[in-house]
Design a protein around this motif. Sequence first.
Motif, PDB file in Angstrom:
ATOM      1  N   VAL A  80       0.847  -1.101   0.022  1.00  0.00           N
ATOM      2  CA  VAL A  80      -0.017  -0.090   0.108  1.00  0.00           C
ATOM      3  C   VAL A  80       0.669   1.151  -0.130  1.00  0.00           C
ATOM      4  O   VAL A  80       0.669   2.333  -0.691  1.00  0.00           O
ATOM      5  CB  VAL A  80      -0.968   0.056   1.134  1.00  0.00           C
ATOM      6  CG1 VAL A  80      -1.754   1.242   1.680  1.00  0.00           C
ATOM      7  CG2 VAL A  80      -1.900  -0.984   0.926  1.00  0.00           C
ATOM      8  N   ALA A  81       1.865   1.170   0.648  1.00  0.00           N
ATOM      9  CA  ALA A  81       2.852   2.164   0.523  1.00  0.00           C
ATOM     10  C   ALA A  81       3.422   2.706  -1.061  1.00  0.00           C
ATOM     11  O   ALA A  81       3.618   3.628  -1.020  1.00  0.00           O
ATOM     12  CB  ALA A  81       4.068   2.004   1.400  1.00  0.00           C
ATOM     13  N   ASP A  82       3.260   1.742  -1.965  1.00  0.00           N
ATOM     14  CA  ASP A  82       3.761   2.023  -3.324  1.00  0.00           C
ATOM     15  C   ASP A  82       2.320   2.611  -3.934  1.00  0.00           C
ATOM     16  O   ASP A  82       2.630   3.110  -5.102  1.00  0.00           O
ATOM     17  CB  ASP A  82       4.025   0.481  -3.835  1.00  0.00           C
ATOM     18  CG  ASP A  82       5.240   0.364  -3.600  1.00  0.00           C
ATOM     19  OD1 ASP A  82       6.214   0.651  -3.065  1.00  0.00           O
ATOM     20  OD2 ASP A  82       5.718  -1.223  -3.871  1.00  0.00           O
ATOM     21  N   PHE A  83       1.101   2.513  -3.427  1.00  0.00           N
ATOM     22  CA  PHE A  83       0.082   2.625  -4.277  1.00  0.00           C
ATOM     23  C   PHE A  83       0.095   4.211  -4.724  1.00  0.00           C
ATOM     24  O   PHE A  83      -0.698   4.713  -5.504  1.00  0.00           O
ATOM     25  CB  PHE A  83      -1.228   2.213  -3.577  1.00  0.00           C
ATOM     26  CG  PHE A  83      -1.572   0.907  -3.675  1.00  0.00           C
ATOM     27  CD1 PHE A  83      -0.653  -0.036  -4.663  1.00  0.00           C
ATOM     28  CD2 PHE A  83      -2.750   0.458  -3.131  1.00  0.00           C
ATOM     29  CE1 PHE A  83      -0.890  -1.142  -4.620  1.00  0.00           C
ATOM     30  CE2 PHE A  83      -2.972  -0.935  -3.125  1.00  0.00           C
ATOM     31  CZ  PHE A  83      -2.053  -1.898  -4.080  1.00  0.00           C
ATOM     32  N   PRO A  84       0.376   5.403  -3.748  1.00  0.00           N
ATOM     33  CA  PRO A  84       0.300   6.786  -4.332  1.00  0.00           C
ATOM     34  C   PRO A  84       1.094   6.687  -5.599  1.00  0.00           C
ATOM     35  O   PRO A  84       0.512   7.547  -6.488  1.00  0.00           O
ATOM     36  CB  PRO A  84       1.215   7.464  -3.181  1.00  0.00           C
ATOM     37  CG  PRO A  84       0.877   6.742  -2.128  1.00  0.00           C
ATOM     38  CD  PRO A  84       0.953   5.186  -2.572  1.00  0.00           C
ATOM     39  N   LEU A  85       2.379   6.299  -5.807  1.00  0.00           N
ATOM     40  CA  LEU A  85       3.180   6.097  -6.977  1.00  0.00           C
ATOM     41  C   LEU A  85       2.575   5.348  -7.994  1.00  0.00           C
ATOM     42  O   LEU A  85       2.211   5.564  -9.204  1.00  0.00           O
ATOM     43  CB  LEU A  85       4.513   5.603  -6.801  1.00  0.00           C
ATOM     44  CG  LEU A  85       5.382   5.901  -8.033  1.00  0.00           C
ATOM     45  CD1 LEU A  85       5.427   7.464  -8.705  1.00  0.00           C
ATOM     46  CD2 LEU A  85       6.745   5.692  -7.574  1.00  0.00           C
ATOM     47  N   VAL A  86       2.142   4.018  -7.496  1.00  0.00           N
ATOM     48  CA  VAL A  86       1.627   2.955  -8.791  1.00  0.00           C
ATOM     49  C   VAL A  86       0.406   3.656  -9.282  1.00  0.00           C
ATOM     50  O   VAL A  86       0.027   3.374 -10.519  1.00  0.00           O
ATOM     51  CB  VAL A  86       1.529   1.735  -7.993  1.00  0.00           C
ATOM     52  CG1 VAL A  86       0.649   0.664  -8.878  1.00  0.00           C
ATOM     53  CG2 VAL A  86       2.723   1.062  -7.603  1.00  0.00           C
ATOM     54  N   SER A  87      -0.573   4.056  -8.578  1.00  0.00           N
ATOM     55  CA  SER A  87      -1.846   4.781  -8.976  1.00  0.00           C
ATOM     56  C   SER A  87      -1.508   5.820 -10.107  1.00  0.00           C
ATOM     57  O   SER A  87      -2.536   5.699 -10.879  1.00  0.00           O
ATOM     58  CB  SER A  87      -2.735   5.061  -7.926  1.00  0.00           C
ATOM     59  OG  SER A  87      -2.190   6.172  -7.381  1.00  0.00           O
ATOM     60  N   LYS A  88      -0.516   6.365  -9.905  1.00  0.00           N
ATOM     61  CA  LYS A  88      -0.251   7.366 -11.074  1.00  0.00           C
ATOM     62  C   LYS A  88       0.266   6.757 -12.224  1.00  0.00           C
ATOM     63  O   LYS A  88       0.106   7.187 -13.338  1.00  0.00           O
ATOM     64  CB  LYS A  88       0.686   8.550 -10.377  1.00  0.00           C
ATOM     65  CG  LYS A  88      -0.143   9.282  -9.455  1.00  0.00           C
ATOM     66  CD  LYS A  88       0.825  10.394  -8.900  1.00  0.00           C
ATOM     67  CE  LYS A  88      -0.051  11.205  -7.781  1.00  0.00           C
ATOM     68  NZ  LYS A  88       0.729  11.527  -6.543  1.00  0.00           N
ATOM     69  N   MET A  89       1.304   5.894 -12.089  1.00  0.00           N
ATOM     70  CA  MET A  89       1.823   5.120 -13.158  1.00  0.00           C
ATOM     71  C   MET A  89       0.986   4.224 -13.958  1.00  0.00           C
ATOM     72  O   MET A  89       0.935   4.111 -15.164  1.00  0.00           O
ATOM     73  CB  MET A  89       3.211   4.499 -12.662  1.00  0.00           C
ATOM     74  CG  MET A  89       4.295   5.327 -12.104  1.00  0.00           C
ATOM     75  SD  MET A  89       5.544   4.491 -11.352  1.00  0.00           S
ATOM     76  CE  MET A  89       6.094   3.303 -12.754  1.00  0.00           C
ATOM     77  N   TYR A  90       0.201   3.605 -13.291  1.00  0.00           N
ATOM     78  CA  TYR A  90      -0.681   2.322 -13.651  1.00  0.00           C
ATOM     79  C   TYR A  90      -1.983   2.661 -12.971  1.00  0.00           C
ATOM     80  O   TYR A  90      -2.296   2.078 -11.844  1.00  0.00           O
ATOM     81  CB  TYR A  90      -0.113   1.146 -13.264  1.00  0.00           C
ATOM     82  CG  TYR A  90       1.352   0.808 -13.640  1.00  0.00           C
ATOM     83  CD1 TYR A  90       1.499   0.329 -14.879  1.00  0.00           C
ATOM     84  CD2 TYR A  90       2.107   0.828 -12.872  1.00  0.00           C
ATOM     85  CE1 TYR A  90       2.831   0.436 -15.118  1.00  0.00           C
ATOM     86  CE2 TYR A  90       3.682   0.400 -13.274  1.00  0.00           C
ATOM     87  CZ  TYR A  90       3.897   0.302 -14.306  1.00  0.00           C
ATOM     88  OH  TYR A  90       5.244   0.041 -14.725  1.00  0.00           O
ATOM     89  N   PRO A  91      -2.945   3.221 -13.820  1.00  0.00           N
ATOM     90  CA  PRO A  91      -4.329   3.457 -13.188  1.00  0.00           C
ATOM     91  C   PRO A  91      -5.161   2.373 -12.776  1.00  0.00           C
ATOM     92  O   PRO A  91      -6.098   2.453 -12.300  1.00  0.00           O
ATOM     93  CB  PRO A  91      -4.861   4.671 -13.957  1.00  0.00           C
ATOM     94  CG  PRO A  91      -4.125   4.395 -15.572  1.00  0.00           C
ATOM     95  CD  PRO A  91      -2.748   4.066 -14.956  1.00  0.00           C
ATOM     96  N   ASP A  92      -4.870   1.161 -13.570  1.00  0.00           N
ATOM     97  CA  ASP A  92      -5.455  -0.091 -13.730  1.00  0.00           C
ATOM     98  C   ASP A  92      -4.670  -1.131 -13.335  1.00  0.00           C
ATOM     99  O   ASP A  92      -3.501  -1.387 -14.067  1.00  0.00           O
ATOM    100  CB  ASP A  92      -6.252  -0.260 -14.866  1.00  0.00           C
ATOM    101  CG  ASP A  92      -7.238   0.872 -15.240  1.00  0.00           C
ATOM    102  OD1 ASP A  92      -7.928   1.473 -14.407  1.00  0.00           O
ATOM    103  OD2 ASP A  92      -7.144   1.540 -16.454  1.00  0.00           O
ATOM    104  N   ILE A  93      -4.973  -1.894 -12.255  1.00  0.00           N
ATOM    105  CA  ILE A  93      -4.040  -2.633 -11.792  1.00  0.00           C
ATOM    106  C   ILE A  93      -4.760  -4.148 -11.374  1.00  0.00           C
ATOM    107  O   ILE A  93      -5.918  -4.084 -11.063  1.00  0.00           O
ATOM    108  CB  ILE A  93      -3.080  -2.502 -10.791  1.00  0.00           C
ATOM    109  CG1 ILE A  93      -3.619  -2.270  -9.303  1.00  0.00           C
ATOM    110  CG2 ILE A  93      -2.128  -1.305 -10.832  1.00  0.00           C
ATOM    111  CD1 ILE A  93      -2.602  -2.095  -8.044  1.00  0.00           C
ATOM    112  N   ILE A  94      -4.102  -5.301 -11.415  1.00  0.00           N
ATOM    113  CA  ILE A  94      -4.499  -6.468 -10.913  1.00  0.00           C
ATOM    114  C   ILE A  94      -3.564  -6.862  -9.696  1.00  0.00           C
ATOM    115  O   ILE A  94      -2.531  -6.819  -9.810  1.00  0.00           O
ATOM    116  CB  ILE A  94      -4.607  -7.566 -12.023  1.00  0.00           C
ATOM    117  CG1 ILE A  94      -5.505  -7.223 -13.195  1.00  0.00           C
ATOM    118  CG2 ILE A  94      -5.287  -8.967 -11.368  1.00  0.00           C
ATOM    119  CD1 ILE A  94      -5.451  -8.009 -14.172  1.00  0.00           C
TER     120      ILE A  94
END
Length: 190
Positions: A80-94
């Motif tokens: 979850v600590a990665d999610f702020p950045l991940v959600s910007k790089m990859y708006p859709d994830i599995i």
Amino acid sequence: FCFLYGCVTIAVMIICIGGFPGSGRRRLTHDLSKALGFYIYPLGETKRKPSFKGLHKFIRPARGSPYPDGILIQIYKRIVADFPLVSKMYPDIIVKDHFHREIPREFFFAEAEKYFGPPIIVWVDASTEQSVARLRDVLTSKEKKLAARLAVMETTRRDYQPFTREIHTVDYTANAEAAVRHVLELVKKR
């Protein structure tokens, strides 16, 4: 996002795929990623980091024991600590995991929702016999790994706690195409 000529809404989405070992979670995840172009978050790599794996090996009762709730929550906090950045790089994830224990999975779903909106939760169902057969097929030459995966399967089935959120159940082993189609329809409705 607002551009010079107006605002564009970009929807973000997370699909969480759970199930017991041998149910087809990994294959469904890859099929969906290919069909949708979604990023697969490498949760398994986080679980295998020396800090988590070493702690698990130290406290586990036997080889093939699943991660206990406390370690899972620590793993999920790291993700979850990665999610702020991940959600910007990859708006859709599995994201795929067993998701068989209520406390860690509810923590994960609640935190993921902050960045991706309500998760689509898919449970990949398979009978014990189907799961054992798939594991034997996949791990034919790896007896130790097969024994460990069978032990995890047995424990996760025994320790499974029902979901309190809406889930969508698919049977990948019985009909892979139907399972993929079902999830694609859920994504279209979102």
